[in-house]
Structures are given as structure tokens and as C-alpha cells.
Design an enzyme around this catalytic site. Structure first.
Site: not given
Ligand code: IVH
Length: 689
Positions: A121, A123, A125, A232, A320, A414, A417, A432, A438
Site C-alpha cells: 500500500e 506510504k 507522508d 492503515y 522508500k 577536537c 576541547c 576526541c 570535553c
Molecule cells: S503501518 C506497526 N502503513 O510510516 C506498523 N504506516 O515510517 C505500523 N505510515 O509510523 C505502520 N503510511 O506513521 C503503515 N500505509 C501505511 C503507512 C504508514 C504511512 C507511517 C506511519 C509509521 C511511519 C513509519
């Protein structure tokens, strides 16, 4: 000449305005007590915007036009997450994706011929949030916070249309729905236009805009901001609503939640990558920003078995998208000194916008990286920024290099210091050797000590720590807890400092006092011992139980022949090098003095196993040996740890059970010699039910 003079003046006024606006922001956001009218405040903002329009190089990351208000430090109460809200691991390539899939098959012991389904799915932002429904009614909403405790934002989410306030139909009594709150791109542009017209700060990207809008003390402001939410995942539920991730998605849609799309159910890497490429192509045309895709094991029974490692699930990962890049000039290279003395080179850049964010610093990692890329001051370089990661220098644009440029010489001293720096064999970092003398290390240790995963003291951020250090208010962590008492008799009390007042000083003392009780694992982490991260701190806490035992053990462990030392290096993740750091830390007299003093100020709660104390393996020490046939060794170990047991690598008198699979060798023999109870795989499974 005239122009230059004008610029000097503008610079001066810009700096004055920055301080003034920051002061008023803090009055408004942190104290809820503005001392100018909105009109006066708006005038200041318009003036600074005008200056920046004329002299764009005055725009820096910290200019009030680039920052989003101040973080509210009060007004939100805290909410504990019964099921932690964790983050996700990452894969960046096909190879890493294959590794992720291989790990799943291996952990679950599934034959490669049998496919494990993966739900893929987008991700989103934005920022994550957890919604709790009881008998179908929304009872509260919380931010993620540190994953275990977030802020109560119930009033704010009630004004988001995508979030049902009531769920009808067959809903479990307790249902926690997790998702991402976001702002659509077109709404973000509109909001920034409005902000600009009002002379208010513009947001750097839709994610910041969503965060700034949701975390408003006044929900009326949130209501004016167009926010959405995609669900999600689930948190705590009193009854399962499905047995697959795909099913959860469909159920949530039927409850009235919105879901991001498109999604796909795949099994093999080839299909998963097809999905990834498809979404990457769609990305510019989507209404909202995404920074990758997420892969989740579809079967929930598999998810349960896979569980978590440290702060991320084994059953999911994020893939990503490639980072965004831009070319700019390196004006200088500075060396930063970290908490453990590591010298990190940082490129000071001509500010440039990369993917909607102004970047003026980038990390150069270490000496080898600088040499490998031959990065020099004055070079044009390509920099990149991926998600929240610190921007990096990718390469030098060689045809723009000036003829007289010289290779960069990494300092062997360093910069703070002046102590010698050393680079040990096999290490990439120069360190250092100033240790306790320090200043840079001391300040970084203080910042770490109050950080989110350590004491998590609101209102005591990095900047304030530095200022208080400079003014002699804070030198060691003990001073934090003596701050209020000393302030009472101080001739220059905190409330009289620039940007402070009675209320802000009172709030600071209150947030410090709120943290006088701390769990042992957080405390150990807070000490900032080299190589002791969050997970290792937890292991130490669960192994030794309380601080006194840890201190005593570390004294005994100075003898490499001792049982204490053997036990220490038997703890998962602790090898001889980490053991040396621990033993070194606890045997250093200065550290012992600070520990003694700080214990007077705090209550350090002994470690409590999160697992049900009634189960027969909680607190027990186990060793697995030989090949198990029903579950993999990794799964058996993870399961035992989740029940509160400690799994070690070798058998000793302290071992409670040795669990043997096929072809067990010397460990079984040792168990018999020492009279340790031996279980076969079936007996073990029966024991844990
Ligand atoms: S699942 C235990 N699904 O990405 C796993 N997260 O980088 C729960 N996020 O903290 C996360 N889209 O805020 C999941 N389709 C998606 C998502 C998603 C965005 C975010 C979420 C998570 C962060 C991790």
C-alpha cells in the site's frame, strides 16, 4: 557601497525581528499568554517577509518564516498506548526487498514453494494517529509520541471529516484504528497562500502543515484546516475483525474510514516491485504526498508470530522512493563533536530548496567518505534528502571546481576541547580523547539525557540546554533536577531571561518534576553510554532488574575471568567491546559520583517484565540448542522474549531450561553436567501453552 550598507542594516533588522517573533511565538504557543495584539504581531511578520523578499540570502532554516510556530508544550494531556505505535524498517533496493522476504520465510519456516502473501500500500507522508472506539463511539485520539505514550488530540480529530465519530454495525467493544493524518497538496498550497497574506509563517511541506494544524491547542484552528486521514492498521481490539490485512482494510472501509489506494496483494518480489514502480510513476499525480510504499504480511497469524524487533515489526517494511537531489556550493566544512566524542564533518551549504525544504547543512559522514568523494570547500556538490533523513552530499560536480581548490584535511584535534583525536584500527570515526573534560561531549550527553527516548523533558530542548550550559546553569544531569531549587536564590533567575517569564519558568520546573520517576531501561539509555541503544538498555534492565545490581555487576566484571563478565557478554547484543564500554562507564569515579547524586533526586523503577507474570517462563533464563522442527530458532527465541524470558547463548548454573532440538551437542552435555532442566521441543511448546 550604498547597497551593501543597506544590506548590513537589513541583516541587523532581520536578526532583531527574528528574536522578537520567536519571543512572541513562545509567549503565544508555549505560555498561551501573548503580550502583543495579533495586528502588531502580523506587522512584524510582514516586515521580515519584506526584508527576505529583498535579500533572499537572509532566509535560513531558523528564520521565523521557515519554522512553523512553536511546539505546544502544554495543554495536551498524555495518553498511554496499550499496543505500542512503532515505526517501520526500510528497504531501498531489490536486494534489500529480497532479504526482507527471505527473513520472513526463514523466521516462519515456510517453504519457498509455498507463497507468503504481502499486502502492498502507499506510504502516506503525514503524521500517525491512533483512534480509540469503545462500543462504536470515538472516545479518544492520540499522536504517536514516543510510541508508548502520545498526546491527547481528541478535540482536534473530531473536526476531521474522514474520521467517523460513531461506528455502526458489528464493531468490537474496543477498537483502535491507526492511520495517517495528512493534507492534500492543493489544500496545502491554498493554506500557504492564506498564511502569506496574513503575514503568518508558511509551511515547508504538506506534512508540516498537517502536523502544525493537528497539534493546535485551539481545535477551532484545526477545524479551519482541511485535513484527511487514511486508516492503515489496528491497535488494541477486543475481538478480531478479520484474519488478514486485506480483510482489515475492507472492514475499515465498511466502518466509514478512508483508505489510500491503489493497493495490491502480491507474493513474489517481481510483483511487489511492479507495484512499487507503478506507484512511483503515479506519485506526481496523486492528490497527496507519499514517500514510498509499505509491504505487510497479509496473514494476521503470521504477523503475530513474526512480532517486533526493537521498534519495528518484522512483518512489515517500508520501501522508500529515491531521494530528491539538488546542486549547491559548500561554503565551509565544520566538525561536530558527538556525545561519545565522534567527530562528524558537516558541510555548510549555500541554502537551497530540495523537495520543498530549505537545506543549509549536509552530513559528510567521516574522513573516508570525504576522501572517497574528494569533497572540498568551495565545491559544487549534489545533495540529496530522503524523507526525514539528514541531507547527504552525493558527489562533487567536478567541472565546476576552482583551479586553486585544495583537498580537505580532516583535523586530528577536537575543535572544541583541543584534545587529540584518535582513529582506532578498524573504525571509520575519529574520536576526541577529551572524555569528561570535553565540553561538546558534555553538552551532547545532556541533550541525549533529556531526549525523547530518555527522560523526555518537555521544554528542555537542544537550544536551551546549550544556553543553560553556556551560562553555567547546567553542567551535569544532576543540575537539571536542582535547577528549581537553585533558581530560587539566583540573582539571575530563569524567569528573567530573555524570552522567558514566570509561566514559562514554572512550566519548565513542572515538566522536570514530572520526570522524577523513571523506568530502569530509560534511565540506562539516558546515561548515553557508548553502544548502549534503546534495545540494549532494555536487555540490561531485564537481565539485572535494578540499578544497584547493575553497578555491582560492572565492578565485578572488571575481572574478565569472573562469572559476572561471562554473564554480561552472554547477553544478546553485548559483545566484548560493548561490555568494555559498560564496565568502563560504571567504574569511572566521576560517573559513580554523578550516579550517586542523581539517585538522590530520582525514583528509578526496577524493571518490570511487560509479559504476564503468571506465565511459567517469565524471568527465566533459557538456552536453545539443536534444530527445532515445528518453529524456527528465531521464532522460538522471539516468543520466549515476548513472554519475559531471557535467552542466552551458553549454559551456566543460572540457566533455568535448556530446550533441545535435533542434533544437540555440547550444550546438552553441559546442561546434564550442571543438572539444568532439559526440555524437548514438544515439552517446551506445552510449557508455554
Ligand atoms: S503501518 C506497526 N502503513 O510510516 C506498523 N504506516 O515510517 C505500523 N505510515 O509510523 C505502520 N503510511 O506513521 C503503515 N500505509 C501505511 C503507512 C504508514 C504511512 C507511517 C506511519 C509509521 C511511519 C513509519
Amino acid at each position: 557601497m550604498n547597497n551593501l550598507f543597506e544590506k548590513d542594516e537589513a541583516e541587523l533588522r532581520h536578526s532583531e525581528l527574528s528574536s522578537l517573533i520567536k519571543y512572541h511565538d513562545s509567549k503565544y504557543y508555549q505560555e498561551d499568554a501573548p503580550d502583543v495584539s495579533d495586528v502588531e504581531y502580523d506587522k512584524l511578520r510582514l516586515e521580515i517577509l519584506e526584508i527576505e523578499k529583498k535579500f533572499p540570502d537572509l532566509i535560513t532554516n531558523t528564520s521565523p518564516t521557515q519554522t512553523v510556530g512553536a511546539k505546544p508544550s502544554k495543554g495536551f494531556s498524555k495518553v498511554k498506548h496499550n499496543v505500542p505505535m512503532l515505526s517501520l524498517g526500510n528497504v531501498f533496493s531489490e536486494e534489500e526487498l529480497n532479504d526482507f522476504l527471505d527473513r520472513l520465510y526463514k523466521f516462519l519456516g515456510v517453504d519457498k514453494g509455498k507463497l507468503i502473501e504481502i499486502a502492498a500500500e502507499p506510504k502516506i507522508d503525514g503524521l500517525s494517529c491512533s483512534l480509540r472506539y469503545e462500543k462504536g463511539e470515538l472516545v479518544y485520539a492520540a499522536t504517536r509520541g514516543d510510541g508508548y505514550e502520545g498526546e491527547d488530540i481528541t478535540a482536534n480529530v473530531r473536526v476531521i471529516d474522514d474520521i467517523p465519530k460513531k461506528i455502526k454495525g458489528d464493531v468490537p467493544d474496543v477498537l483502535e484504528v491507526r492511520g495517517e493524518v495528512y493534507m492534500r497538496r492543493d489544500d496545502f498550497i491554498k493554506l500557504n497562500q492564506q498564511q502569506e497574506e496574513k503575514g503568518k509563517p508558511v509551511f515547508a511541506n504538506p506534512r508540516n502543515a498537517a502536523a502544525g494544524s493537528l497539534r493546535q491547542l485551539d481545535a477551532k484552528i484545526t477545524a479551519e484546516r482541511p485535513l484527511g486521514m487514511f486508516a492503515y492498521a489496528l491497535g488494541e481490539v477486543s475481538k478480531p475483525i478479520s484474519d488478514t490485512q486485506w480483510g482489515i482494510r475492507e472492514k475499515l472501509i465498511s466502518y466509514g474510514f478512508s483508505e489510500a489506494s491503489p493497493v495490491a496483494l502480491c507474493s513474489v518480489a517481481e510483483d511487489i516491485l511492479k507495484y512499487y514502480n507503478h506507484i512511483n510513476k503515479l506519485r506526481p499525480d496523486l492528490d497527496y504526498e507519499i514517500d514510498g510504499v509499505v509491504y505487510k504480511v497479509n496473514r494476521l497469524d503470521y504477523q503475530e508470530r513474526l512480532g517486533f524487533v526493537s521498534r519495528a515489526p518484522r512483518w512489515a517494511t517500508a520501501h522508500k522512493f529515491p531521494a530528491e537531489q539538488a546542486v549547491t556550493i559548500i561554503n565551509d566544512i565544520n566538525i561536530q563533536v558527538g556525545r561519545t566524542g565522534v567527530l562528524t564533518p558537516v558541510a555548510r551549504l549555500e541554502p537551497i530548496t530540495v523537495g520543498g525544504v530549505v537545506v543549509s547543512n549536509a552530513t559528510l559522514h567521516n574522513e573516508d567518505e570525504i576522501n572517497r568523494k574528494d569533497v572540498r570547500i568551495g565545491d559544487h556538490v549534489t545533495i540529496q534528502r530522503a524523507g526525514d533523513v539528514i541531507p547527504q552530499v552525493v558527489n562533487v560536480v567536478l567541472d565546476k571546481r576552482k583551479a586553486k581548490s585544495k583537498p580537505y584535511k580532516f583535523p586530528h584535534q577536537c575543535p572544541v576541547c583541543d584534545s587529540n583525536a584518535i582513529r582506532e584500527e578498524g573504525e571509520v570515526a575519529w574520536r576526541c580523547t577529551g572524555g569528561l573534560i570535553c565540553e561538546a561531549q558534555a553538552v551532547e550527553r545532556l541533550k541525549h539525557f533529556v531526549g525523547r527516548l530518555a527522560f523526555d523533558i518537555d521544554g528542555l530542548g537542544a537550544k536551551i540546554i546549550q544556553q543553560f550550559w553556556d551560562d553555567g546553569l547546567l553542567k551535569t544531569p544532576v543540575d537539571i533536577f536542582k535547577l528549581e531549587e537553585r533558581d530560587k536564590t539566583s540573582l539571575t533567575p530563569i524567569r528573567a531571561r530573555e524570552g522567558w517569564g514566570d509561566l514559562s519558568a514554572k512550566n519548565l520546573f513542572e515538566s522536570i518534576n514530572n520526570k522524577r520517576v523513571i523506568t530502569l531501561n530509560r534511565f540506562i539509555y539516558a546515561l548515553g553510554i557508548r553502544q548502549i541503544g534503546e534495545a540494549t538498555a532494555k536487555r540490561l534492565a531485564s537481565t539485572y532488574g535494578d540499578l544497584e545490581t547493575i553497578k555491582q555487576t560492572m565492578v565485578l566484571a572488571t575481572d574478565y575471568e569472573s562469572q559476572a563478565y561471562t554473564d554480561l557478554i552472554n547477553i544478546d547484543d553485548i559483545g566484548p567491546s560493548t561490555a568494555d564500554d559498560l564496565v568502563g562507564f560504571f567504574n569511572e569515579v566521576h560517573n559513580q559520583d554523578i550516579l550517586k547524586a542523581i539517585e538522590q533526586e530520582l525514583e528509578i523503577k526496577p524493571y518490570e517484565s511487560p509479559a504476564d507474570q503468571d506465565n511459567p517462563v517469565a524471568g527465566k533464563v533459557l538456552v536453545f540448542t539443536g534444530t527445532l522442527s515445528k518453529i524456527t530458532r528465531a521464532e522460538a527465541k522471539a516468543k520466549a522474549e515476548s513472554l519475559g524470558a531471557k535467552v542466552t547463548g551458553s549454559v551456566s548454573k543460572k540457566t533455568d531450561y535448556v530446550i533441545v532440538g535435533e542434533d544437540a551437542g555440547s550444550k546438552l552435555k553441559k546442561a546434564k553436567e550442571l543438572g539444568v532442566e532439559v526440555l524437548n521441543e514438544d515439552e517446551w511448546l506445552a510449557l508455554i501453552g
